[in-house]
Design an enzyme around this catalytic site. Structure first.
Site: not given
Length: 388
Positions: A153, A155, A173, A211, A283-285, A301
């Protein structure tokens, strides 16, 4: 055979009954909460349910840490699952980049959390960040053929910069280093050594550069909240859907899954529950997929991956900027475009006193307007006007 069929039917019935009970419980709580808001008469049962509802909501946003012994035990279970997996797919979120000083979204100091508290968010040039230990571990596991595909997810482009092959990556994303020309067929891609999103934001994706082939304005690849990504690359939805379809194990790292859960093709929901890939979450949550997970690990992580690499006996090389793939795939600016941006350009070497993934990203710089971490990341909120 009849006994097996009966047991399958029984477990399925029990699961459906549990799901129905949860739905009915939520409906009761909603009604009681609505009654508490509209009623002026105090009621013990109303107070109890409102209090329990409030406590449950708070617990969802509270970070939980497993103790050392429990963490080691869980990591051993995860290592065994990875060794036995035939098609392991990794889903990553903002939590794997926090070690590079890039804020997450729903943590205690996350972007959404701060906005909900009415605080303003100033952004800095995040291209100074470098791949974390977790990024390098994922790349090492892919090299060892343990990981088939990575769905991210994020960027920040750190997966690409870690050396992970782009064909094994779906950046759902977008990537802040990539701008494209959608007028060319096929779409022409330009990888830059700086954040191309300086002038862009929600529904405004033009970068101001042209371009080199057709002269049309280039656009960024970022998919903001409320937008639908249509670019083939770097989003690579085809690769993500195929990976999910063939996966037997999915490992989610550092994601609340509140966005990813909305993509049915990533979870094989059209398959029977017993045939879906086994899910492991770090994940912590709380996440909305916790109840479906084979294992939930509450830890950072990097801490989990360090233990995991020991269990798998995999050597993880440190990030080396001189070997960063972005320098070989980047397209240089034309001379007349030299002043088309004010962001820092990544250099092949830099004097640093920190290890991999511990780059300091200054938060004292002036606010950057627009961009994937500027105004464009704000959730659109419409204010209803009161009738005159």
């Amino acid at each position: 055979m009849e006994e097996e069929a009966d047991s399958c039917f029984s477990s399925r019935s029990e699961r459906k009954a549990q799901e129905k009970a949860k739905i009915l419980q939520r409906e009761r709580e909603r009604k009681i909460f609505k009654l508490a808001v509209t009623s002026t008469v105090p009621c013990d049962s109303v107070f109890y349910y409102v209090q329990s509802f409030s406590n449950r909501m708070k617990s969802m946003f509270t970070q939980v840490f497993d103790d050392a012994d429990e963490l080691k035990h869980k990591v051993r279970q995860l290592a065994l699952a990875i060794k036995q997996a035939k098609n392991l797919v990794v889903y990553t979120g903002a939590g794997i980049s926090t070690a590079a000083s890039i804020p997450d979204y729903r943590g205690p100091n996350g972007v959404w959390t701060q906005l909900q508290k009415g605080r303003t968010i100033s952004s800095s040039d995040l291209s100074k960040a470098e791949p974390t230990y977790t990024h390098m571990c994922i790349r090492a596991m892919h090299k060892e053929k343990l990981v088939k595909h990575v769905v991210s997810q994020n960027c920040d482009g750190l997966h690409v910069r870690s050396g992970l092959p782009r064909q094994a990556l779906s950046e759902l994303h977008g990537n802040m280093f990539i701008e494209v020309c959608t007028s060319c067929s096929p779409v022409r891609e330009y990888v830059r050594l700086f954040d191309v999103t300086e002038r862009t934001s929600l529904h405004r994706h033009g970068t101001g550069r042209k371009c080199g082939r057709c002269g049309s304005e280039l656009r960024d690849t970022i998919v903001h909240f409320g937008e639908r990504g249509t670019l083939e690359q770097p989003l690579n939805w085809e690769g993500a859907a195929h990976a999910a379809k063939t996966a037997d194990v999915i490992l989610c790292l550092g994601s609340s899954l509140k966005v990813l859960k909305k993509y049915p093709c990533l979870w094989c929901m059209n398959k029977a529950a017993i045939k879906r890939p086994k899910l492991y979450i770090v994940n912590l949550q709380w996440t909305p997929k916790d109840d479906l997970a084979m294992l939930k690990i509450h830890a950072k992580c990097d801490d989990v991956l360090k233990l995991l690499m020991e269990e798998l006996n995999i050597h993880v090389p440190s990030y080396n900027r001189t070997e960063d793939p972005i320098f070989t795939i980047a397209t240089p600016l034309k001379p007349e475009e030299a002043c088309s941006h004010s962001r820092d350009v990544i250099a092949p070497s830099v004097e640093r006193g920190f290890g991999s993934g511990h780059t300091e990203v200054s938060t004292e710089t002036t606010s950057v307007q627009g961009g994937w971490f500027g105004r464009g990341y704000r959730k659109g909120r419409t204010v209803k006007k009161k009738p005159l």
